[in-house]
Design a protein around this motif. Structure first.
Motif, PDB file in Angstrom:
ATOM      1  N   ASN A   1       1.121  -1.254  -0.030  1.00 22.78           N
ATOM      2  CA  ASN A   1       0.140  -0.089  -0.125  1.00 22.78           C
ATOM      3  C   ASN A   1       0.777   1.161   0.113  1.00 22.78           C
ATOM      4  OD1 ASN A   1       0.993  -0.458   2.439  1.00 22.78           O
ATOM      5  ND2 ASN A   1      -0.895   0.389   3.713  1.00 22.78           N
ATOM      6  N   TYR A   2       2.282   1.205  -0.024  1.00 19.76           N
ATOM      7  CA  TYR A   2       3.152   2.374  -0.125  1.00 19.76           C
ATOM      8  C   TYR A   2       3.644   2.362  -1.695  1.00 19.76           C
ATOM      9  CZ  TYR A   2       2.990   3.230   5.129  1.00 19.76           C
ATOM     10  OH  TYR A   2       2.309   3.570   6.058  1.00 19.76           O
ATOM     11  N   LYS A   3       4.082   3.540  -1.963  1.00 17.24           N
ATOM     12  CA  LYS A   3       4.991   3.591  -3.320  1.00 17.24           C
ATOM     13  C   LYS A   3       6.150   3.083  -3.104  1.00 17.24           C
ATOM     14  CE  LYS A   3       2.568   7.920  -4.775  1.00 17.24           C
ATOM     15  NZ  LYS A   3       2.433   9.369  -5.125  1.00 17.24           N
ATOM     16  N   SER A   4       6.928   3.481  -2.028  1.00 20.03           N
ATOM     17  CA  SER A   4       8.156   2.898  -1.975  1.00 20.03           C
ATOM     18  C   SER A   4       8.553   3.112  -0.316  1.00 20.03           C
ATOM     19  CB  SER A   4       9.304   3.973  -2.705  1.00 20.03           C
ATOM     20  OG  SER A   4       8.981   5.250  -2.142  1.00 20.03           O
ATOM     21  N   GLY A   5       9.843   2.580  -0.118  1.00 16.92           N
ATOM     22  CA  GLY A   5      10.101   2.665   1.270  1.00 16.92           C
ATOM     23  C   GLY A   5      10.774   1.203   1.840  1.00 16.92           C
ATOM     24  N   ALA A   6      11.096   1.332   3.150  1.00 17.01           N
ATOM     25  CA  ALA A   6      11.799   0.161   3.660  1.00 17.01           C
ATOM     26  C   ALA A   6      10.885  -1.064   3.939  1.00 17.01           C
ATOM     27  CB  ALA A   6      12.398   0.780   5.060  1.00 17.01           C
TER      28      ALA A   6
ATOM     29  N   LYS B   1      -4.487  -1.479   0.262  1.00 12.26           N
ATOM     30  CA  LYS B   1      -3.934  -1.867  -0.873  1.00 12.26           C
ATOM     31  C   LYS B   1      -4.821  -1.511  -2.118  1.00 12.26           C
ATOM     32  CE  LYS B   1      -1.313  -5.769   0.836  1.00 12.26           C
ATOM     33  NZ  LYS B   1      -0.876  -7.295   0.720  1.00 12.26           N
ATOM     34  N   ALA B   2      -5.989  -1.794  -2.058  1.00 14.95           N
ATOM     35  CA  ALA B   2      -6.945  -1.353  -3.307  1.00 14.95           C
ATOM     36  C   ALA B   2      -6.936   0.151  -3.341  1.00 14.95           C
ATOM     37  CB  ALA B   2      -8.382  -1.525  -2.841  1.00 14.95           C
ATOM     38  N   LYS B   3      -6.748   0.947  -2.435  1.00 13.19           N
ATOM     39  CA  LYS B   3      -6.700   2.632  -2.876  1.00 13.19           C
ATOM     40  C   LYS B   3      -5.267   2.850  -3.108  1.00 13.19           C
ATOM     41  CE  LYS B   3      -9.459   3.900   1.408  1.00 13.19           C
ATOM     42  NZ  LYS B   3      -9.508   4.863   2.679  1.00 13.19           N
ATOM     43  N   ALA B   4      -4.311   2.200  -2.983  1.00 12.91           N
ATOM     44  CA  ALA B   4      -2.920   2.562  -3.479  1.00 12.91           C
ATOM     45  C   ALA B   4      -2.846   2.116  -4.809  1.00 12.91           C
ATOM     46  CB  ALA B   4      -1.620   1.795  -2.667  1.00 12.91           C
ATOM     47  N   ALA B   5      -3.577   0.942  -5.165  1.00 14.05           N
ATOM     48  CA  ALA B   5      -3.480   0.443  -6.613  1.00 14.05           C
ATOM     49  C   ALA B   5      -4.353   1.413  -7.508  1.00 14.05           C
ATOM     50  CB  ALA B   5      -4.184  -1.089  -6.590  1.00 14.05           C
ATOM     51  N   ILE B   6      -5.528   1.566  -7.242  1.00 12.60           N
ATOM     52  CA  ILE B   6      -6.320   2.661  -8.064  1.00 12.60           C
ATOM     53  C   ILE B   6      -5.523   3.932  -8.089  1.00 12.60           C
ATOM     54  CG2 ILE B   6      -8.353   4.145  -7.780  1.00 12.60           C
ATOM     55  CD1 ILE B   6      -9.658   1.687  -6.457  1.00 12.60           C
ATOM     56  N   ARG B   7      -4.731   4.543  -7.153  1.00 13.22           N
ATOM     57  CA  ARG B   7      -4.159   5.578  -7.183  1.00 13.22           C
ATOM     58  C   ARG B   7      -2.881   5.561  -8.155  1.00 13.22           C
ATOM     59  NH1 ARG B   7      -0.920   5.436  -2.200  1.00 13.22           N
ATOM     60  NH2 ARG B   7       0.586   4.419  -3.489  1.00 13.22           N
ATOM     61  N   ALA B   8      -2.502   4.379  -8.070  1.00 10.98           N
ATOM     62  CA  ALA B   8      -1.108   4.333  -9.261  1.00 10.98           C
ATOM     63  C   ALA B   8      -1.615   3.847 -10.800  1.00 10.98           C
ATOM     64  CB  ALA B   8      -0.392   3.044  -8.697  1.00 10.98           C
TER      65      ALA B   8
ATOM     66  N   GLY C   1     -15.928  -3.994   3.698  1.00 10.51           N
ATOM     67  CA  GLY C   1     -14.637  -3.599   4.728  1.00 10.51           C
ATOM     68  C   GLY C   1     -13.317  -3.650   3.500  1.00 10.51           C
ATOM     69  N   SER C   2     -13.403  -4.139   2.219  1.00  3.52           N
ATOM     70  CA  SER C   2     -12.124  -4.246   1.592  1.00  3.52           C
ATOM     71  C   SER C   2     -12.321  -3.113   0.225  1.00  3.52           C
ATOM     72  CB  SER C   2     -12.177  -5.548   0.810  1.00  3.52           C
ATOM     73  OG  SER C   2     -11.938  -6.504   1.948  1.00  3.52           O
ATOM     74  N   LEU C   3     -13.507  -2.578  -0.217  1.00  2.00           N
ATOM     75  CA  LEU C   3     -13.612  -1.686  -0.914  1.00  2.00           C
ATOM     76  C   LEU C   3     -13.301  -0.228  -0.506  1.00  2.00           C
ATOM     77  CD1 LEU C   3     -14.676  -4.129  -2.748  1.00  2.00           C
ATOM     78  CD2 LEU C   3     -16.348  -2.455  -3.770  1.00  2.00           C
ATOM     79  N   PRO C   4     -12.682   0.482  -1.573  1.00  3.15           N
ATOM     80  CA  PRO C   4     -12.303   1.984  -0.956  1.00  3.15           C
ATOM     81  C   PRO C   4     -13.647   2.533  -1.364  1.00  3.15           C
ATOM     82  CG  PRO C   4     -10.633   1.133  -2.640  1.00  3.15           C
ATOM     83  CD  PRO C   4     -11.716   0.135  -2.534  1.00  3.15           C
ATOM     84  N   GLU C   5     -13.860   3.796  -0.421  1.00  3.72           N
ATOM     85  CA  GLU C   5     -15.055   4.730  -0.787  1.00  3.72           C
ATOM     86  C   GLU C   5     -14.929   5.418  -1.998  1.00  3.72           C
ATOM     87  OE1 GLU C   5     -12.612   5.055   1.582  1.00  3.72           O
ATOM     88  OE2 GLU C   5     -13.205   4.670   3.367  1.00  3.72           O
ATOM     89  N   GLN C   6     -16.197   5.664  -2.474  1.00  2.00           N
ATOM     90  CA  GLN C   6     -16.274   6.553  -3.896  1.00  2.00           C
ATOM     91  C   GLN C   6     -15.610   5.886  -4.963  1.00  2.00           C
ATOM     92  OE1 GLN C   6     -14.896  10.157  -2.362  1.00  2.00           O
ATOM     93  NE2 GLN C   6     -16.745  10.811  -1.726  1.00  2.00           N
ATOM     94  N   ILE C   7     -15.968   4.467  -5.088  1.00  2.00           N
ATOM     95  CA  ILE C   7     -15.399   3.869  -6.408  1.00  2.00           C
ATOM     96  C   ILE C   7     -16.409   3.980  -7.522  1.00  2.00           C
ATOM     97  CG2 ILE C   7     -14.040   2.166  -4.988  1.00  2.00           C
ATOM     98  CD1 ILE C   7     -16.336   0.029  -5.636  1.00  2.00           C
ATOM     99  N   ASN C   8     -15.965   3.735  -8.881  1.00  3.54           N
ATOM    100  CA  ASN C   8     -17.029   3.673  -9.951  1.00  3.54           C
ATOM    101  C   ASN C   8     -16.534   2.229 -10.688  1.00  3.54           C
ATOM    102  OD1 ASN C   8     -15.026   4.128 -12.106  1.00  3.54           O
ATOM    103  ND2 ASN C   8     -14.901   6.072 -11.275  1.00  3.54           N
TER     104      ASN C   8
END
Length: 247
Positions: free
Chosen positions: A68-73, A112-119, A149-156
């Protein structure tokens, strides 16, 4: 009009570099007659060679999970942006094997789903009940909780795909009857209508021992728009036969 059907091959932790390339070549050679959308999700280490082979094909690529992160440790993890960089369109999230063996709960999957959609990825969010939950008559409740519980808010409808995989059917050659699948999928569509204004266009896949000999029957169930295929996706002939039956 129903959304375009989608067949996704989840290779899980199988294949090697040579066999991955051979499988992709066999699929792409014979995919021209398939009218529906096809996607394959190899292990992370084979995404690049597979992506190169798919570059001129209508078959698209997906990952089997993402962070769910773009990068990091985060040793051993894969950012959704990395999947996009390799040409991925989809990513599988919340598979029962991740929920069970990696203790991923709904909140983790939503993140993770939010991060995926963002990417720029389309998450294929998996839901499904265990045998114990089914026997207790809790299948609808379990699926309801997992989706909300798993779906992000405001999806289409362009943001996500939902894959219903009864855990007790995965790899068992035992599938629910059509009435059972239709009931679950109709319930999923109803839940989505509470979350999304164009829920009718969200693609709902069925997964769990999908084979060429049962694919056509499965597609007769209500509210099915394709399949998430496991072991049968490791053979080009079987994978393409399923796609033809569901076209």
């Amino acid at each position: 009009m129903a959304p375009r059907s989608l067949i996704v091959g989840n290779w899980k932790m199988n294949m090697n570099c040579l066999s991955s390339k051979a499988l992709v070549v066999n699929i792409t050679r014979n995919v021209r007659s398939i009218a529906i959308e096809l996607a394959i999700c190899p292990p992370f280490v084979y995404l690049l060679p597979v992506s190169l082979l798919l570059s001129s094909s209508k078959v698209v690529l997906g990952g089997q999970d993402c962070h769910n992160y773009k990068s990091g440790a985060h040793t051993g993890d894969i950012a959704p942006e990395m999947l996009v960089d390799l040409g991925c369109t989809y990513v599988i999230l919340g598979h029962s094997e991740r929920r069970t063996y990696h203790s991923e709960n709904n909140a983790v999957i939503r993140s993770k789903a939010k991060a995926a959609i963002r990417a720029g990825l389309i998450p294929i969010i998996c839901v499904g009940e265990t045998e114990i939950e089914r026997s207790a008559g809790k299948a609808l409740e379990v699926v309801d909780n997992q989706i909300r519980g798993s779906l992000p808010e405001q999806i289409n409808s362009n943001d996500v795909v939902i894959a219903y995989e009864p855990v007790w059917a995965i790899g068992t050659n035992c599938i629910p009857n059509i009435e059972y699948i239709s009931t679950i999928h109709s319930h999923i569509r109803k839940i989505l209508s509470d979350i999304c204004c164009d829920a009718v266009n969200i693609r709902l896949l069925y997964g769990g021992s999908v084979k060429p000999d049962n694919a056509k029957k499965l597609m007769s169930a209500v509210n099915i728009n394709g399949a998430l295929v496991g072991s049968a996706s490791l053979q080009a002939e079987d994978f393409l036969a399923i796609a033809k039956e569901m076209s």
